[in-house]
Design an enzyme around this catalytic site. Structure first.
Site, PDB file in Angstrom:
ATOM      1  N   CYS A   1      57.042  43.337  25.239  1.00  0.00           N
ATOM      2  CA  CYS A   1      56.066  42.242  25.126  1.00  0.00           C
ATOM      3  C   CYS A   1      56.091  41.678  23.703  1.00  0.00           C
ATOM      4  O   CYS A   1      55.712  42.363  22.754  1.00  0.00           O
ATOM      5  CB  CYS A   1      54.688  42.779  25.526  1.00  0.00           C
ATOM      6  SG  CYS A   1      53.268  41.925  24.849  1.00  0.00           S
TER       7      CYS A   1
ATOM      8  N   CYS B   1      52.814  41.537  21.752  1.00  0.00           N
ATOM      9  CA  CYS B   1      52.394  42.901  21.384  1.00  0.00           C
ATOM     10  C   CYS B   1      53.069  43.304  20.082  1.00  0.00           C
ATOM     11  O   CYS B   1      52.440  43.878  19.186  1.00  0.00           O
ATOM     12  CB  CYS B   1      52.784  43.908  22.464  1.00  0.00           C
ATOM     13  SG  CYS B   1      52.004  43.615  24.057  1.00  0.00           S
TER      14      CYS B   1
END
Ligand code: ZN
Length: 145
Positions: free
Chosen positions: A69, A72
């Protein structure tokens, strides 16, 4: 005499009793003798997450994330900085939702990154999407008032 709090060790996950006034004095774990606070987020799996949520008397800020991600990974340094600012009054931890899939499903994590704040064993706030360090600190403090 100040009140004692249960603090879960970030290394061996043993529950320690620490006087509230001693939190800022960089206490060591009575079991593994490593510092109870390191100014870094603690990676947790299903088992250690349960120990921290159920036993810690310090609020827990959880970053639900995954390695693939992008947002993230962008937020990771901000979460590190927030740990340095919020410890020892809040414990910051990270849960990799690829590794702890059952936990992510149980917590109903629909998108990542998601921050969830726990106090007294209960979730009290949740926020999806990446945040800057200052915003993480402000959001956490405003929800703990
Ligand atoms: Zn320990």
């Amino acid at each position: 005499m100040s009140e004692s709090l249960h603090v879960v060790c970030p290394h061996c996950h043993t529950t320690n009793r620490v006087k509230r006034d001693d939190l800022v004095k960089t206490p060591d774990c009575g079991s593994c003798h490593q510092p109870l606070f390191t100014a870094h987020p603690v990676p947790l799996n299903e088992t250690s997450f349960a120990k921290h949520v159920e036993r810690s008397q310090i609020p827990l800020l959880v970053d639900f994330w995954a390695p693939w991600c992008g947002p993230c990974r962008t937020m990771a340094p901000a979460f590190e900085q927030a740990a340095a600012q919020l410890e020892p009054h809040v414990r910051l931890v990270k849960v990799n939702t690829d590794e702890a899939q059952a936990l992510g499903a149980r917590m109903n994590i629909r998108s990542i990154p998601t921050l969830a704040l726990f106090a007294g064993g209960k979730e009290i706030a949740r926020q999806a999407g990446a945040m800057a360090a200052g915003d993480i600190v402000r959001w956490t403090r405003s929800n703990l008032r």
